[in-house]
Write a protein that holds these residues in place. Structure first.
Motif, PDB file in Angstrom:
ATOM      1  N   VAL A 174       1.329  -3.153 -15.177  1.00  0.00           N
ATOM      2  CA  VAL A 174       2.282  -2.187 -14.623  1.00  0.00           C
ATOM      3  C   VAL A 174       2.887  -1.339 -15.738  1.00  0.00           C
ATOM      4  O   VAL A 174       2.964  -0.101 -15.642  1.00  0.00           O
ATOM      5  CB  VAL A 174       3.394  -2.909 -13.827  1.00  0.00           C
ATOM      6  CG1 VAL A 174       4.509  -1.930 -13.445  1.00  0.00           C
ATOM      7  CG2 VAL A 174       2.826  -3.571 -12.578  1.00  0.00           C
ATOM      8  N   THR A 175       3.329  -1.972 -16.802  1.00  0.00           N
ATOM      9  CA  THR A 175       3.960  -1.261 -17.913  1.00  0.00           C
ATOM     10  C   THR A 175       2.994  -0.277 -18.560  1.00  0.00           C
ATOM     11  O   THR A 175       3.360   0.865 -18.871  1.00  0.00           O
ATOM     12  CB  THR A 175       4.464  -2.263 -18.966  1.00  0.00           C
ATOM     13  OG1 THR A 175       5.333  -3.208 -18.339  1.00  0.00           O
ATOM     14  CG2 THR A 175       5.215  -1.557 -20.079  1.00  0.00           C
ATOM     15  N   SER A 189       0.295   7.550  -7.565  1.00  0.00           N
ATOM     16  CA  SER A 189      -0.649   7.525  -6.440  1.00  0.00           C
ATOM     17  C   SER A 189      -2.092   7.717  -6.896  1.00  0.00           C
ATOM     18  O   SER A 189      -3.033   7.453  -6.135  1.00  0.00           O
ATOM     19  CB  SER A 189      -0.287   8.614  -5.424  1.00  0.00           C
ATOM     20  OG  SER A 189      -0.328   9.905  -6.018  1.00  0.00           O
ATOM     21  N   GLN A 190      -2.278   8.156  -8.134  1.00  0.00           N
ATOM     22  CA  GLN A 190      -3.620   8.407  -8.653  1.00  0.00           C
ATOM     23  C   GLN A 190      -4.155   7.231  -9.486  1.00  0.00           C
ATOM     24  O   GLN A 190      -4.891   7.435 -10.454  1.00  0.00           O
ATOM     25  CB  GLN A 190      -3.621   9.696  -9.479  1.00  0.00           C
ATOM     26  CG  GLN A 190      -3.291  10.937  -8.667  1.00  0.00           C
ATOM     27  CD  GLN A 190      -4.248  11.119  -7.491  1.00  0.00           C
ATOM     28  OE1 GLN A 190      -5.466  11.169  -7.684  1.00  0.00           O
ATOM     29  NE2 GLN A 190      -3.712  11.199  -6.283  1.00  0.00           N
ATOM     30  N   LEU A 210      -3.725  -2.696  -5.187  1.00  0.00           N
ATOM     31  CA  LEU A 210      -3.449  -1.364  -5.711  1.00  0.00           C
ATOM     32  C   LEU A 210      -2.206  -0.718  -5.090  1.00  0.00           C
ATOM     33  O   LEU A 210      -1.433  -0.075  -5.808  1.00  0.00           O
ATOM     34  CB  LEU A 210      -4.668  -0.446  -5.535  1.00  0.00           C
ATOM     35  CG  LEU A 210      -5.833  -0.692  -6.498  1.00  0.00           C
ATOM     36  CD1 LEU A 210      -6.989   0.236  -6.166  1.00  0.00           C
ATOM     37  CD2 LEU A 210      -5.411  -0.512  -7.950  1.00  0.00           C
ATOM     38  N   PRO A 211      -1.968  -0.865  -3.763  1.00  0.00           N
ATOM     39  CA  PRO A 211      -0.710  -0.300  -3.238  1.00  0.00           C
ATOM     40  C   PRO A 211       0.525  -0.897  -3.923  1.00  0.00           C
ATOM     41  O   PRO A 211       1.484  -0.172  -4.216  1.00  0.00           O
ATOM     42  CB  PRO A 211      -0.774  -0.665  -1.748  1.00  0.00           C
ATOM     43  CG  PRO A 211      -2.228  -0.749  -1.448  1.00  0.00           C
ATOM     44  CD  PRO A 211      -2.833  -1.363  -2.683  1.00  0.00           C
ATOM     45  N   GLU A 216       4.922  -0.443  -7.911  1.00  0.00           N
ATOM     46  CA  GLU A 216       5.657  -0.982  -9.051  1.00  0.00           C
ATOM     47  C   GLU A 216       5.659   0.009 -10.219  1.00  0.00           C
ATOM     48  O   GLU A 216       6.653   0.110 -10.949  1.00  0.00           O
ATOM     49  CB  GLU A 216       5.077  -2.329  -9.455  1.00  0.00           C
ATOM     50  CG  GLU A 216       5.310  -3.410  -8.408  1.00  0.00           C
ATOM     51  CD  GLU A 216       4.896  -4.794  -8.874  1.00  0.00           C
ATOM     52  OE1 GLU A 216       4.703  -4.977 -10.088  1.00  0.00           O
ATOM     53  OE2 GLU A 216       4.780  -5.687  -8.014  1.00  0.00           O
ATOM     54  N   VAL A 217       4.551   0.733 -10.389  1.00  0.00           N
ATOM     55  CA  VAL A 217       4.516   1.750 -11.434  1.00  0.00           C
ATOM     56  C   VAL A 217       5.519   2.853 -11.108  1.00  0.00           C
ATOM     57  O   VAL A 217       6.270   3.312 -11.971  1.00  0.00           O
ATOM     58  CB  VAL A 217       3.086   2.322 -11.600  1.00  0.00           C
ATOM     59  CG1 VAL A 217       3.087   3.563 -12.487  1.00  0.00           C
ATOM     60  CG2 VAL A 217       2.157   1.257 -12.188  1.00  0.00           C
ATOM     61  N   ALA A 218       5.553   3.271  -9.852  1.00  0.00           N
ATOM     62  CA  ALA A 218       6.507   4.303  -9.438  1.00  0.00           C
ATOM     63  C   ALA A 218       7.939   3.843  -9.665  1.00  0.00           C
ATOM     64  O   ALA A 218       8.793   4.595 -10.156  1.00  0.00           O
ATOM     65  CB  ALA A 218       6.288   4.669  -7.968  1.00  0.00           C
ATOM     66  N   ALA A 219       8.233   2.589  -9.296  1.00  0.00           N
ATOM     67  CA  ALA A 219       9.573   2.047  -9.494  1.00  0.00           C
ATOM     68  C   ALA A 219       9.925   1.987 -10.979  1.00  0.00           C
ATOM     69  O   ALA A 219      11.057   2.293 -11.380  1.00  0.00           O
ATOM     70  CB  ALA A 219       9.674   0.667  -8.864  1.00  0.00           C
TER      71      ALA A 219
END
Length: 222
Positions: A174-175, A189-190, A210-211, A216-219
């Motif tokens: 994620v990081t 989203s990409q 992946l969702p 988590e990346v967006a957050a």
């Protein structure tokens, strides 16, 4: 074995319910921030020099443009319970040897590899320096038809039979994805999986997650 500051190596995430809610609320903000080229926290990444990689067979090519997506992989190596930095380096050698000796490629096919213990190693030479620059990226060999458009991030292990990635590996994935998105202006989203672009099981159960990864990346970016 040397150690790292835990605060930089792992990002502690909120509980799953709160995280999902946070992702929903901040996804639009993260996408806008990515589009502006916002910079995230750079995780610790061991360079090819640090893990003593073999030199590439020929000079790597640098594309003078930004990638538009991330493609996630798994390496189908044994799901080891050894989570050390030394194991991450040994696995990086295993990947490079496989790609150079068996596949005949000039270097490791991935840009970055995340170990089961949460250590990141640079894959193809110059991947880290170009990522830090944020304007170009190395032409790698991770996904047919996507190598000139995407960053390839692989995860140590085999996840096609229901095995789950360890918590440390997931958190660092994620990081790393958040940092790549920030450097290159890629929207969360990409983020895709290898099987989105070919007939393969890669990246196994991580594809089903992946969702969650995008959220988590967006957050994290938000």
């Amino acid at each position: 074995m040397s150690s790292r500051t835990p605060g930089r190596r792992q990002i502690l995430l909120a509980g799953s319910g709160g995280l999902i809610a946070a992702a929903l609320l901040t996804a639009a903000h993260a996408t806008a921030r990515a589009a502006r080229g916002g910079r995230g926290v750079e995780p610790d990444i061991d360079t090819t020099a640090q893990w003593n990689a073999r030199p590439p067979r020929s000079p790597v090519s640098v594309l003078n443009k930004r990638p538009v997506r991330i493609v996630v992989h798994h390496t189908v190596s044994p799901n080891t319970s050894v989570f050390s930095r030394a194991q991450a380096h040994a696995h990086a050698h295993w990947v490079q040897d496989l790609h150079m000796d068996d596949n005949g490629w000039l270097d490791s096919g991935y840009h970055f590899v995340v170990s089961r213990g949460g250590w990141i190693t640079e894959g193809r030479h110059r991947s880290l320096s170009t990522l830090r620059g944020g304007t170009g990226f190395v032409l790698a060999s991770h996904t047919s038809g996507q190598n000139e458009q995407s960053i390839g991030i692989a995860n140590e292990g085999a996840y096609h039979d229901g095995a789950q990635p360890p918590a440390a590996q997931w958190e660092v994935l994620v990081t790393l994805c958040a940092y790549v998105c920030g450097q290159y202006g890629i929207a969360p989203s990409q983020i895709y999986g290898h099987k989105d672009y070919g007939t393969t099981l890669c990246p196994g159960v991580i594809h089903d997650k992946l969702p969650q990864l995008r959220g988590e990346v967006a957050a994290s970016m938000g």
